[in-house]
Write a protein that holds these residues in place. Structure first.
Motif, mmCIF file in Angstrom:
data_model
loop_
_atom_site.group_PDB
_atom_site.id
_atom_site.type_symbol
_atom_site.label_atom_id
_atom_site.label_comp_id
_atom_site.label_asym_id
_atom_site.label_seq_id
_atom_site.Cartn_x
_atom_site.Cartn_y
_atom_site.Cartn_z
ATOM 1 N N LYS A 18 0.808 -1.222 0.000
ATOM 2 C CA LYS A 18 0.000 0.000 0.000
ATOM 3 C C LYS A 18 0.839 1.269 0.000
ATOM 4 C CE LYS A 18 -4.207 -1.835 2.106
ATOM 5 N NZ LYS A 18 -5.149 -1.741 3.260
ATOM 6 N N THR A 19 1.889 1.287 0.833
ATOM 7 C CA THR A 19 2.770 2.453 0.911
ATOM 8 C C THR A 19 4.190 1.968 1.121
ATOM 9 O OG1 THR A 19 2.731 2.742 3.319
ATOM 10 C CG2 THR A 19 0.911 3.725 2.059
ATOM 11 N N LEU A 20 5.129 2.893 1.030
ATOM 12 C CA LEU A 20 6.537 2.549 1.228
ATOM 13 C C LEU A 20 6.829 2.091 2.648
ATOM 14 C CD1 LEU A 20 8.175 5.525 -0.715
ATOM 15 C CD2 LEU A 20 8.107 3.132 -1.446
ATOM 16 N N GLU A 21 5.942 2.391 3.586
ATOM 17 C CA GLU A 21 6.157 2.055 4.992
ATOM 18 C C GLU A 21 5.208 0.963 5.474
ATOM 19 O OE1 GLU A 21 5.631 5.853 6.784
ATOM 20 O OE2 GLU A 21 7.604 6.597 6.163
ATOM 21 N N HIS A 22 4.549 0.290 4.550
ATOM 22 C CA HIS A 22 3.557 -0.725 4.903
ATOM 23 C C HIS A 22 4.180 -2.115 4.764
ATOM 24 C CE1 HIS A 22 -0.217 -2.968 4.919
ATOM 25 N NE2 HIS A 22 -0.788 -1.885 5.405
ATOM 26 N N PRO A 23 4.083 -2.983 5.777
ATOM 27 C CA PRO A 23 4.790 -4.259 5.748
ATOM 28 C C PRO A 23 4.052 -5.413 5.073
ATOM 29 C CG PRO A 23 3.796 -3.968 7.901
ATOM 30 C CD PRO A 23 3.498 -2.721 7.113
ATOM 31 N N ASP A 24 2.784 -5.258 4.766
ATOM 32 C CA ASP A 24 2.018 -6.365 4.186
ATOM 33 C C ASP A 24 2.180 -6.411 2.668
ATOM 34 O OD1 ASP A 24 1.092 -7.066 6.672
ATOM 35 O OD2 ASP A 24 -0.754 -5.883 6.495
ATOM 36 N N ILE A 25 2.227 -7.623 2.125
ATOM 37 C CA ILE A 25 2.320 -7.836 0.686
ATOM 38 C C ILE A 25 1.138 -8.695 0.248
ATOM 39 C CG2 ILE A 25 3.690 -8.799 -1.209
ATOM 40 C CD1 ILE A 25 6.180 -8.397 0.550
ATOM 41 N N LEU A 26 0.355 -8.171 -0.669
ATOM 42 C CA LEU A 26 -0.759 -8.924 -1.236
ATOM 43 C C LEU A 26 -0.317 -9.535 -2.563
ATOM 44 C CD1 LEU A 26 -3.703 -6.420 -0.609
ATOM 45 C CD2 LEU A 26 -3.066 -8.409 0.767
ATOM 46 N N PHE A 27 -0.512 -10.836 -2.718
ATOM 47 C CA PHE A 27 -0.140 -11.466 -3.979
ATOM 48 C C PHE A 27 -0.977 -12.717 -4.205
ATOM 49 C CE2 PHE A 27 2.477 -13.680 -0.919
ATOM 50 C CZ PHE A 27 2.586 -14.976 -1.384
ATOM 51 N N ASN A 28 -1.018 -13.115 -5.456
ATOM 52 C CA ASN A 28 -1.745 -14.310 -5.876
ATOM 53 C C ASN A 28 -3.215 -14.258 -5.437
ATOM 54 O OD1 ASN A 28 -1.801 -16.758 -7.285
ATOM 55 N ND2 ASN A 28 -1.518 -17.952 -5.413
ATOM 56 N N THR A 29 -3.825 -13.111 -5.650
ATOM 57 C CA THR A 29 -5.227 -12.936 -5.297
ATOM 58 C C THR A 29 -6.083 -12.884 -6.563
ATOM 59 O OG1 THR A 29 -5.301 -10.514 -5.370
ATOM 60 C CG2 THR A 29 -4.466 -11.540 -3.350
ATOM 61 N N GLU A 30 -7.357 -13.154 -6.412
ATOM 62 C CA GLU A 30 -8.265 -13.151 -7.554
ATOM 63 C C GLU A 30 -8.453 -11.760 -8.150
ATOM 64 O OE1 GLU A 30 -9.571 -15.717 -9.175
ATOM 65 O OE2 GLU A 30 -8.337 -16.962 -7.850
ATOM 66 N N LYS A 31 -8.099 -10.723 -7.384
ATOM 67 C CA LYS A 31 -8.225 -9.357 -7.891
ATOM 68 C C LYS A 31 -7.111 -9.016 -8.888
ATOM 69 C CE LYS A 31 -10.615 -7.473 -3.837
ATOM 70 N NZ LYS A 31 -10.581 -6.445 -2.766
ATOM 71 N N GLN A 32 -6.059 -9.794 -8.900
ATOM 72 C CA GLN A 32 -4.951 -9.532 -9.816
ATOM 73 C C GLN A 32 -5.241 -10.109 -11.198
ATOM 74 O OE1 GLN A 32 -1.899 -10.839 -6.506
ATOM 75 N NE2 GLN A 32 -0.783 -9.953 -8.228
ATOM 76 N N TRP A 33 -4.524 -9.568 -12.186
ATOM 77 C CA TRP A 33 -4.632 -10.110 -13.531
ATOM 78 C C TRP A 33 -4.128 -11.552 -13.553
ATOM 79 C CZ3 TRP A 33 -3.184 -6.167 -17.950
ATOM 80 C CH2 TRP A 33 -4.163 -5.170 -17.970
ATOM 81 N N PHE A 34 -4.651 -12.286 -14.505
ATOM 82 C CA PHE A 34 -4.321 -13.700 -14.645
ATOM 83 C C PHE A 34 -2.807 -13.928 -14.685
ATOM 84 C CE2 PHE A 34 -3.385 -17.286 -17.537
ATOM 85 C CZ PHE A 34 -3.991 -18.317 -16.835
ATOM 86 N N GLY A 35 -2.116 -13.182 -15.500
ATOM 87 C CA GLY A 35 -0.679 -13.392 -15.668
ATOM 88 C C GLY A 35 0.163 -12.977 -14.494
ATOM 89 N N GLU A 36 -0.435 -12.240 -13.539
ATOM 90 C CA GLU A 36 0.281 -11.814 -12.344
ATOM 91 C C GLU A 36 0.187 -12.843 -11.218
ATOM 92 O OE1 GLU A 36 -0.419 -6.969 -12.805
ATOM 93 O OE2 GLU A 36 -1.639 -8.139 -11.395
ATOM 94 N N ARG A 37 -0.648 -13.867 -11.416
ATOM 95 C CA ARG A 37 -0.897 -14.853 -10.379
ATOM 96 C C ARG A 37 -0.190 -16.171 -10.702
ATOM 97 N NH1 ARG A 37 -6.373 -13.599 -11.695
ATOM 98 N NH2 ARG A 37 -6.771 -15.818 -12.044
ATOM 99 N N GLU A 38 -0.184 -17.060 -9.727
ATOM 100 C CA GLU A 38 0.503 -18.342 -9.887
ATOM 101 C C GLU A 38 -0.030 -19.141 -11.064
ATOM 102 O OE1 GLU A 38 0.844 -22.438 -7.313
ATOM 103 O OE2 GLU A 38 1.012 -20.527 -6.247
ATOM 104 N N THR A 39 -1.340 -19.219 -11.215
ATOM 105 C CA THR A 39 -1.902 -19.994 -12.322
ATOM 106 C C THR A 39 -1.495 -19.421 -13.668
ATOM 107 O OG1 THR A 39 -3.950 -18.700 -12.094
ATOM 108 C CG2 THR A 39 -3.888 -20.857 -11.030
ATOM 109 N N GLY A 40 -1.428 -18.096 -13.744
ATOM 110 C CA GLY A 40 -1.010 -17.455 -14.982
ATOM 111 C C GLY A 40 0.447 -17.702 -15.299
#
Length: 335
Positions: free
Chosen positions: A62-84
């Motif tokens: 979310k920001t340069l000081e935010h520690p959480d990383i969101l990845f491999n979610t259904e909101k991402q484009w197909f090619g950005e996710r593991e299945t893609g």
């Protein structure tokens, strides 16, 4: 007769050596889309004479000081996710294109990832946990698709400087789940400070070095501009006994394309294909014949080739621009 046989053997060995040293990583940075890819999307990659593609799943902060990383979610484009990534990898390998898996972080609003920094020790530990999960997940994917190279990060200068022990440990953990070659994509002004090259297989550099202040530079001018950087890169390669890989390289089709090649915003609007071509030729002329140089990945290549780039486009992609033919011809020599 024995002299003749010896001559033939020596000639074959010399030819084999020359052939091996002539082959480079002629890569494209294959941009993720919201759809699966098909053969029609890969024919232009093959026609470019590429032998490698970088696949880039994304994690979001979310920001340069935010520690959480969101990845491999259904909101991402197909090619950005593991299945893609898996689907893209299977299709590329069927075309005899080798792979680098290169997970990347994206900070909302496009802030520079090299400036990511936590305010507290607690947040640093949370970031380390999140990043470890992100990188190990895709390391397993890289192993599953038999990727030739895995890149453990891209342009994370401050994170690395603040937490070097974490990165050394992360590399050890990656090696437990991934058996291929490893690199890290250091920014052009970062690579000399990266503390863990000795544990990797390639010195990876995103090669956006400033090489010319001219509106429309010549090839010769850009080659001259590369000289001091080339010597520094070569010395590091020789000292560490590691080949150099340009994990990204490329120029926009705009005026002053060699002055600040890292600038990707839309302020630059004046088309200049001659500048893009000259800067690209100079990079090829400077590095591709060097034994210590492994090759690189052009930034960037979209799956829908016929709709990408073109003669009204100021972005990095070489697609449907004069520089595409330059890359095609050059890659053919080093395939």
């Amino acid at each position: 007769m024995k002299y003749f046989i010896g001559y033939i053997f020596l000639s074959c060995m010399i030819f084999q050596s020359c052939t091996q040293s002539n082959e480079k990583i002629n890569g494209v940075s294959f941009v993720a889309s919201n759809n699966a890819i098909a053969d029609e999307h890969l024919s232009p990659v093959v026609s470019l004479n590429s032998n490698y593609a970088a696949l880039m799943p994304f994690g979001f902060i979310k920001t340069l000081e935010h520690p959480d990383i969101l990845f491999n979610t259904e909101k991402q484009w197909f090619g950005e996710r593991e299945t893609g990534v898996i689907q893209y990898a299977e299709k590329l390998k069927a075309k005899h294109i080798k792979l680098m898996i290169k997970p990347q972080l994206w900070v909302w609003r496009g802030e520079y990832t090299g400036d990511i920094i936590m305010k507290t020790e607690t947040d640093w530990l949370l970031l380390e946990t999140a990043y470890r999960h992100f990188i190990l997940e895709y390391a397993r994917v890289a192993e599953a698709v038999n990727a030739d190279i895995y890149c453990i990060g891209t342009e994370l200068d401050t994170f690395i400087a603040a937490r070097p022990d974490f990165w050394h440990q992360l590399i050890r953990e990656v090696k437990r789940v991934y058996s291929g070659q490893l690199t890290y994509a250091a920014n052009w002004d970062e690579y000399k400070r990266t503390p863990f090259w000795g544990a990797l297989d390639y010195i990876g550099i995103d090669a956006y070095f400033p090489v010319s202040d001219s509106r429309t530079p010549t090839v010769e001018e850009c080659v001259e501009g590369w000289l001091p950087y080339k010597e520094e890169i070569k010395r590091l390669s020789e000292r560490l006994e590691k080949p150099v890989l340009f994990t990204e390289f490329g120029y926009r089709s705009v005026d002053f394309s060699g002055k600040e090649p890292w600038v990707s915003d839309r302020r630059k609007t004046t088309l200049n294909f001659e500048a893009q071509t000259a800067t690209t030729k100079a990079l090829f002329d400077t590095f591709w014949k060097e034994d210590w140089f492994a090759g690189g990945f052009i930034w960037k290549w979209f799956h829908n080739h016929n709709e990408s780039g073109g003669m009204a486009d100021t972005r990095f992609t070489p697609q449907n621009k004069p520089v595409e033919r330059v890359i095609q011809s050059h890659y053919k020599k080093f395939k």
